[in-house]
Scaffold this motif. Structure first.
Motif, mmCIF file in Angstrom:
data_model
loop_
_atom_site.group_PDB
_atom_site.id
_atom_site.type_symbol
_atom_site.label_atom_id
_atom_site.label_comp_id
_atom_site.label_asym_id
_atom_site.label_seq_id
_atom_site.Cartn_x
_atom_site.Cartn_y
_atom_site.Cartn_z
ATOM 1 N N ALA A 180 25.693 43.708 41.817
ATOM 2 C CA ALA A 180 27.013 44.258 42.126
ATOM 3 C C ALA A 180 28.087 43.172 42.160
ATOM 4 O O ALA A 180 29.251 43.419 41.817
ATOM 5 N N ASP A 181 27.710 41.964 42.562
ATOM 6 C CA ASP A 181 28.671 40.858 42.639
ATOM 7 C C ASP A 181 28.577 39.928 41.445
ATOM 8 O O ASP A 181 29.097 38.805 41.481
ATOM 9 N N GLY A 182 27.882 40.369 40.388
ATOM 10 C CA GLY A 182 27.764 39.547 39.187
ATOM 11 C C GLY A 182 26.388 38.917 39.049
ATOM 12 O O GLY A 182 25.546 38.999 39.951
ATOM 13 N N ALA A 187 21.423 35.904 42.556
ATOM 14 C CA ALA A 187 21.068 37.290 42.240
ATOM 15 C C ALA A 187 19.819 37.351 41.375
ATOM 16 O O ALA A 187 18.937 38.205 41.595
#
Length: 297
Positions: A180-182, A187
């Protein structure tokens, strides 16, 4: 001089994986096949077959099997010049190593075209990672291979085919859940990736390039090209899928690219033994033509 009836028995055992199945293909008893292989081993003074489930060839056995396959292919070419030989025409087998993604995207077309041109030659397709198929060629297990190696194996000719494009893809829900944040190193270290097998380095290469640093990722192991696509759709993980397999899914929005315009291209080449085998040259022509229609130049 080699006794080709004995060689035929050896090649059948290695190809079929057992004496019983070899016997069925040769239309003799398993005992007769065993006697022929044992006699050949006695004459050469070394073990040629490792008895097991399945049976496999020793290094010397692989050399003899490759010789038997080449002789069968040469005899097949001779039949075109001597029609009388058709009365005793048998099947020849051409062993080839190919990576799973080529098999799933373009190689079957080449195989089908070859089968129409050479109806008495059977293909024995062994699947391996594109970075390792040339090793099977060097070991004498196959006569040709689709390979990512940038140099020809000893005694072989290398024909560049083009680049198979891979796209890092995931389902929209998976991206929302994990990226969601890239896409960054943190991640990627949390999001399970799909990996074909222990030889597969594509996801690792892409992740290192995307994060600009090495990343240790959780992995699902899934040795199937179509299974990769299905698992990506189901949200099991993200993975590098061949672009031809997911083109319509990306267009429909059922899959999304993790990082736009971040495709990873893998150059592929066709390598084959330099021995002049007409059937092998015909297969080469079919492979080059089929690759031209799918791979990137």
């Amino acid at each position: 001089m080699l006794d080709y009836a004995l060689l035929e028995a050896l090649a059948a055992v290695v190809r079929e994986g057992s004496f019983e199945r070899a016997a069925r293909t040769l239309h003799v008893t398993a005992s007769a096949v065993s006697q022929r292989v044992r006699l050949l081993e006695e004459r050469l003074g070394q073990v040629l077959v490792v008895r097991g489930q399945p049976c496999s060839a020793t290094a010397a056995g692989r050399l003899l099997c490759r010789h038997a396959e080449q002789v069968a292919l040469l005899e097949g070419a001779l039949r075109a010049e001597l029609p009388a030989l058709h009365r005793n025409a048998g099947w020849a087998t051409l062993p080839v190593a190919v990576n799973a993604d080529s098999l799933a995207t373009w190689f079957v077309g080449a195989a089908a075209a070859f089968a129409q041109a050479e109806p008495r030659v059977l293909l024995d397709l062994g699947v391996d990672d594109q970075d390792h198929t040339a090793e099977r060629l060097h070991a004498g297990e196959v006569l040709a291979a689709v390979s990512a190696a940038d140099h020809a194996a000893p005694g072989c000719r290398r024909v560049p085919l083009g680049r198979l494009r891979y796209v890092a893809t995931a389902s929209p829900a998976y991206v929302a859940r994990h990226f969601a944040d890239g896409v960054d190193a943190a991640a990627l270290a949390r999001a399970p990736a799909l990996v074909f097998d222990r030889k597969d380095r594509l996801q690792q290469r892409w992740a290192q390039r995307a994060a600009d640093q090495p990343v240790e990722m959780p992995r699902h192991w899934l040795p199937s090209s179509q299974g990769f696509v299905d698992a990506t759709l189901a949200g099991l993980g993200w993975g590098l899928n061949p672009e031809p397999l997911v083109r319509t899914l990306l267009a429909a929005g059922r899959l999304v690219e993790l990082v736009p315009d971040s495709a990873l291209d893998v150059p592929l080449a066709w390598q084959h033994t330099r021995i002049a085998l007409p059937a092998l040259q015909r297969l080469t022509d079919c492979v080059v033509e089929a690759a031209r229609g799918t791979l990137q130049p």
